[in-house]
Design a protein around this motif. Sequence first.
Motif, PDB file in Angstrom:
ATOM      1  N   PRO A  51       2.389  60.343  70.119  1.00  0.00           N
ATOM      2  CA  PRO A  51       1.585  61.702  70.180  1.00  0.00           C
ATOM      3  C   PRO A  51       1.366  61.307  72.371  1.00  0.00           C
ATOM      4  O   PRO A  51       0.878  62.027  73.388  1.00  0.00           O
ATOM      5  N   CYS A  52       2.914  61.642  72.883  1.00  0.00           N
ATOM      6  CA  CYS A  52       3.431  61.851  74.368  1.00  0.00           C
ATOM      7  C   CYS A  52       3.917  62.996  74.671  1.00  0.00           C
ATOM      8  O   CYS A  52       4.750  63.281  73.352  1.00  0.00           O
ATOM      9  N   ARG A 156      -0.842  60.694  77.743  1.00  0.00           N
ATOM     10  CA  ARG A 156      -0.661  60.577  76.579  1.00  0.00           C
ATOM     11  C   ARG A 156      -1.742  60.109  76.733  1.00  0.00           C
ATOM     12  O   ARG A 156      -2.427  59.516  77.685  1.00  0.00           O
ATOM     13  N   ASP A 157      -3.046  60.534  75.864  1.00  0.00           N
ATOM     14  CA  ASP A 157      -4.436  60.152  75.314  1.00  0.00           C
ATOM     15  C   ASP A 157      -5.042  60.614  76.435  1.00  0.00           C
ATOM     16  O   ASP A 157      -6.293  60.293  77.403  1.00  0.00           O
ATOM     17  N   GLY A 158      -4.568  61.944  77.371  1.00  0.00           N
ATOM     18  CA  GLY A 158      -5.372  62.804  78.449  1.00  0.00           C
ATOM     19  C   GLY A 158      -5.014  62.230  79.699  1.00  0.00           C
ATOM     20  O   GLY A 158      -5.913  61.782  80.632  1.00  0.00           O
TER      21      GLY A 158
END
Length: 342
Positions: A51-52, A156-158
């Motif tokens: 999820p990038c 990625r991931d905030g």
Amino acid sequence: MGELGRLAHTEVRFYDELSAGVAGTPQCHGSGFDPLTGRFVLVLEDLAAGPCEFPDTLHPLDKDQAGLVVELLARLHATFWGRLPAWAYSASGDHTSLLTGPLLKLSSRKLAERADIDVACGRFIDEHYRAAARLLDRPPHTVTHGDAHPGNVYFRDGAAGLLDWQALRRGHPGRELAYTLITSMATGDRQAAEHDLLERYRHALAAEGGPDLDADELWQLLDAFGQFEREMFDSGIGRATVGLRGTEKLDAALRFIVSYQQSYSGVRLVDIEPEVVIAQLAHIIPVMRARLQRLLSGPNAAVKAATAIRVAVSHYIVRSDDGDQFLAQLRHAVGIKQPDGS
């Protein structure tokens, strides 16, 4: 050019020796570099499989995204503050810096032929690149990514991450911040957010074990550039007037002011950092007025010098495309007759 700049070797060395301690870097599964051929290989994790988010240089970052990048740079800079790898060199110490000035001039000529871009605004940097690069590379130094524009960023991931570590250098953190924010954000958005972003950087740098920098320290490069350009102005006007006297010397000084401003990149700096430049002008105007007044005589010398400098400053802030009119205004201000006798 890549081999001359040691780009491949630099990136392989980063992943082999430094990346384990750097947040926001892809996992490296293997690497290799052949010094004889300059060929290299890097096997990195497949970021696209997760999820990038990958921004690009055609779409500016917003303030929140830029803030994540600024925090990542703060962590990078803090990690290597006072712990520089011996093999990391500065941008001005790069072998390719010998070619950068000529390449800038060539690029400017090509742009002028093919686009409606006022390349003359950047001629000052084109002609003095190596001196400017040395100024930008003054201490304090830390490890910098060297090319942290949106095309080398992922989210990625905030959190932000960085790709393409070929341009890793040692350098002043202000240089990296300026490059990143200018290339990452729309001008208006950056101007509105830059003070907040610099504060965010300062706090993140200290929180990660780096120094607690004063806010003014991050603006030092702009101040230094102002000093550098003033020194270039002083030396230039000295050369333009050497051996001359009286009105001839005064007119030579005025002609130099016009030619200097038309080749000077500072107008572009006014567009980018108006508050900084206006603050500098408050200190520069009295000095310039006093220097010009020394070339004048008579009871109104102070008024003439002040008027001419104000005219010059107005042309500096709002760039003039008519050098003849600019010169005529300066001559009128100091009382020199025009060639037509007016």
